[in-house]
Design a protein around this motif. Structure first.
Motif, PDB file in Angstrom:
ATOM      1  N   ILE A 153      41.259  44.265  95.914  1.00  0.00           N
ATOM      2  CA  ILE A 153      42.076  45.224  96.784  1.00  0.00           C
ATOM      3  C   ILE A 153      42.326  44.404  97.817  1.00  0.00           C
ATOM      4  CG2 ILE A 153      41.919  47.211  98.356  1.00  0.00           C
ATOM      5  CD1 ILE A 153      40.376  48.523  95.938  1.00  0.00           C
ATOM      6  N   ASN A 154      41.299  43.695  98.341  1.00  0.00           N
ATOM      7  CA  ASN A 154      41.516  42.860  99.751  1.00  0.00           C
ATOM      8  C   ASN A 154      42.569  41.796  99.481  1.00  0.00           C
ATOM      9  OD1 ASN A 154      40.065  44.760 101.267  1.00  0.00           O
ATOM     10  ND2 ASN A 154      38.344  43.394 101.339  1.00  0.00           N
ATOM     11  N   TYR A 155      42.278  41.114  98.242  1.00  0.00           N
ATOM     12  CA  TYR A 155      43.137  39.945  97.688  1.00  0.00           C
ATOM     13  C   TYR A 155      44.613  40.340  97.758  1.00  0.00           C
ATOM     14  CZ  TYR A 155      44.734  36.098  94.783  1.00  0.00           C
ATOM     15  OH  TYR A 155      45.157  34.988  94.268  1.00  0.00           O
ATOM     16  N   GLY A 156      44.723  41.701  97.121  1.00  0.00           N
ATOM     17  CA  GLY A 156      46.270  42.197  97.262  1.00  0.00           C
ATOM     18  C   GLY A 156      46.667  42.284  98.477  1.00  0.00           C
TER      19      GLY A 156
ATOM     20  N   PHE B 112      50.439  40.806 100.818  1.00  0.00           N
ATOM     21  CA  PHE B 112      51.506  41.461 101.609  1.00  0.00           C
ATOM     22  C   PHE B 112      51.427  41.365 103.020  1.00  0.00           C
ATOM     23  CE2 PHE B 112      51.620  43.121  97.336  1.00  0.00           C
ATOM     24  CZ  PHE B 112      52.958  43.292  97.208  1.00  0.00           C
ATOM     25  N   GLU B 113      50.378  40.474 103.634  1.00  0.00           N
ATOM     26  CA  GLU B 113      50.438  40.438 104.980  1.00  0.00           C
ATOM     27  C   GLU B 113      51.068  39.296 105.554  1.00  0.00           C
ATOM     28  OE1 GLU B 113      50.029  40.461 108.566  1.00  0.00           O
ATOM     29  OE2 GLU B 113      48.548  41.859 107.687  1.00  0.00           O
ATOM     30  N   PRO B 114      52.106  39.586 106.465  1.00  0.00           N
ATOM     31  CA  PRO B 114      53.104  38.768 106.997  1.00  0.00           C
ATOM     32  C   PRO B 114      52.611  37.645 107.724  1.00  0.00           C
ATOM     33  CG  PRO B 114      53.575  40.841 107.928  1.00  0.00           C
ATOM     34  CD  PRO B 114      52.721  40.996 106.871  1.00  0.00           C
ATOM     35  N   ASP B 115      51.704  38.082 108.444  1.00  0.00           N
ATOM     36  CA  ASP B 115      50.961  37.143 109.661  1.00  0.00           C
ATOM     37  C   ASP B 115      50.006  36.209 109.058  1.00  0.00           C
ATOM     38  OD1 ASP B 115      50.803  36.522 112.867  1.00  0.00           O
ATOM     39  OD2 ASP B 115      48.351  36.972 112.135  1.00  0.00           O
TER      40      ASP B 115
ATOM     41  N   LEU C 254      41.803  37.592 103.689  1.00  0.00           N
ATOM     42  CA  LEU C 254      41.224  36.475 102.777  1.00  0.00           C
ATOM     43  C   LEU C 254      39.618  36.348 103.104  1.00  0.00           C
ATOM     44  CD1 LEU C 254      44.077  33.842 102.421  1.00  0.00           C
ATOM     45  CD2 LEU C 254      43.136  35.478 100.527  1.00  0.00           C
ATOM     46  N   ARG C 255      39.175  36.279 104.196  1.00  0.00           N
ATOM     47  CA  ARG C 255      37.912  35.620 104.181  1.00  0.00           C
ATOM     48  C   ARG C 255      37.120  37.041 103.807  1.00  0.00           C
ATOM     49  NH1 ARG C 255      38.523  34.261 109.329  1.00  0.00           N
ATOM     50  NH2 ARG C 255      38.214  31.963 108.807  1.00  0.00           N
ATOM     51  N   THR C 256      37.453  38.158 103.932  1.00  0.00           N
ATOM     52  CA  THR C 256      36.708  39.457 103.247  1.00  0.00           C
ATOM     53  C   THR C 256      36.378  39.156 101.705  1.00  0.00           C
ATOM     54  OG1 THR C 256      38.797  40.675 102.981  1.00  0.00           O
ATOM     55  CG2 THR C 256      37.492  40.747 105.253  1.00  0.00           C
ATOM     56  N   CYS C 257      37.336  38.587 100.953  1.00  0.00           N
ATOM     57  CA  CYS C 257      37.279  38.403  99.459  1.00  0.00           C
ATOM     58  C   CYS C 257      37.141  36.961  99.027  1.00  0.00           C
ATOM     59  CB  CYS C 257      38.616  39.156  98.741  1.00  0.00           C
ATOM     60  SG  CYS C 257      40.057  38.289  99.366  1.00  0.00           S
TER      61      CYS C 257
ATOM     62  N   SER D 104      52.572  47.919 103.724  1.00  0.00           N
ATOM     63  CA  SER D 104      52.421  47.805 102.271  1.00  0.00           C
ATOM     64  C   SER D 104      51.708  48.891 101.951  1.00  0.00           C
ATOM     65  CB  SER D 104      52.206  46.514 101.541  1.00  0.00           C
ATOM     66  OG  SER D 104      50.669  46.179 102.172  1.00  0.00           O
ATOM     67  N   GLU D 105      51.484  49.538 100.700  1.00  0.00           N
ATOM     68  CA  GLU D 105      50.786  50.391 100.402  1.00  0.00           C
ATOM     69  C   GLU D 105      49.909  50.280  99.168  1.00  0.00           C
ATOM     70  OE1 GLU D 105      53.448  53.729  98.301  1.00  0.00           O
ATOM     71  OE2 GLU D 105      53.655  53.623 100.432  1.00  0.00           O
ATOM     72  N   ALA D 106      48.733  50.726  98.861  1.00  0.00           N
ATOM     73  CA  ALA D 106      47.935  50.554  97.955  1.00  0.00           C
ATOM     74  C   ALA D 106      48.523  51.548  96.531  1.00  0.00           C
ATOM     75  CB  ALA D 106      46.373  50.857  97.973  1.00  0.00           C
ATOM     76  N   ARG D 107      48.583  51.115  95.438  1.00  0.00           N
ATOM     77  CA  ARG D 107      48.736  52.012  94.201  1.00  0.00           C
ATOM     78  C   ARG D 107      47.324  51.967  93.312  1.00  0.00           C
ATOM     79  NH1 ARG D 107      54.593  49.961  92.467  1.00  0.00           N
ATOM     80  NH2 ARG D 107      53.424  49.222  91.028  1.00  0.00           N
ATOM     81  N   GLU D 108      47.536  52.935  92.433  1.00  0.00           N
ATOM     82  CA  GLU D 108      46.252  53.066  91.564  1.00  0.00           C
ATOM     83  C   GLU D 108      45.824  51.818  91.237  1.00  0.00           C
ATOM     84  OE1 GLU D 108      44.776  55.130  87.697  1.00  0.00           O
ATOM     85  OE2 GLU D 108      46.636  55.793  88.582  1.00  0.00           O
TER      86      GLU D 108
END
Length: 144
Positions: free
Chosen positions: A8-11, A15-18, A26-29, A70-74
């Motif tokens: 989920i964090n990798y996804g 989508f993070e532009p900065d 990325l550091r979280t995953c 961006s938004e998470a999907r299932e």
């Protein structure tokens, strides 16, 4: 951290532009010395992987410009007309996992493949290898 939380964090990072915020996500995953390998080469370390991810969607052409929205999907994530979905079960095996994915571009075209990842002791990824789908290793029929 479990594999699902990691992905989920990798996804989110894709989508993070900065760049700096993407490194933080990325550091979280991913470990600090993450190794990312795909058919275009390799990136080592959070900074290099963040730059690689940032360049990927930027290279998709018109309509793929990213905002922070961006938004998470299932089973994936979407934003700015681009989406990525996990299209297989996530399989784990003794410190490794794999899953297949499909990207859908703003023009409706798709591409996909399978990621094979190695997990560090703390649950974060330390190796990500991206294998594009091809005739010998196609995506599942349900993903097409």
């Amino acid at each position: 951290m479990n594999v699902t939380e990691c992905l989920i964090n990798y996804g989110k990072a894709w989508f993070e532009p900065d760049h700096e915020r993407r490194v933080d996500v990325l550091r979280t995953c991913c470990t600090e010395d993450i190794l990312f390998v795909d058919s275009n080469g390799r990136a080592e370390g959070l900074d290099a992987v963040s730059k690689w991810l940032g360049n990927y969607i930027d290279s998709m052409g018109p309509g793929a410009e990213r905002t922070a929205e961006s938004e998470a999907r299932e089973r994936g994530r979407t934003g700015d007309g681009v989406s990525v979905d996990v299209v297989t079960p996530i399989e784990e095996l003794d410190g490794f996992f794999r899953y297949s994915f499909v990207w859908t571009m703003p023009d409706g075209s798709t591409s996909g493949g399978t990621d094979f990842c190695q997990v560090a002791d703390d649950g974060r990824m330390k190796v990500i290898t991206v294998w594009p789908a091809n005739e010998a290793f196609p995506l599942p029929d349900a993903a097409r």
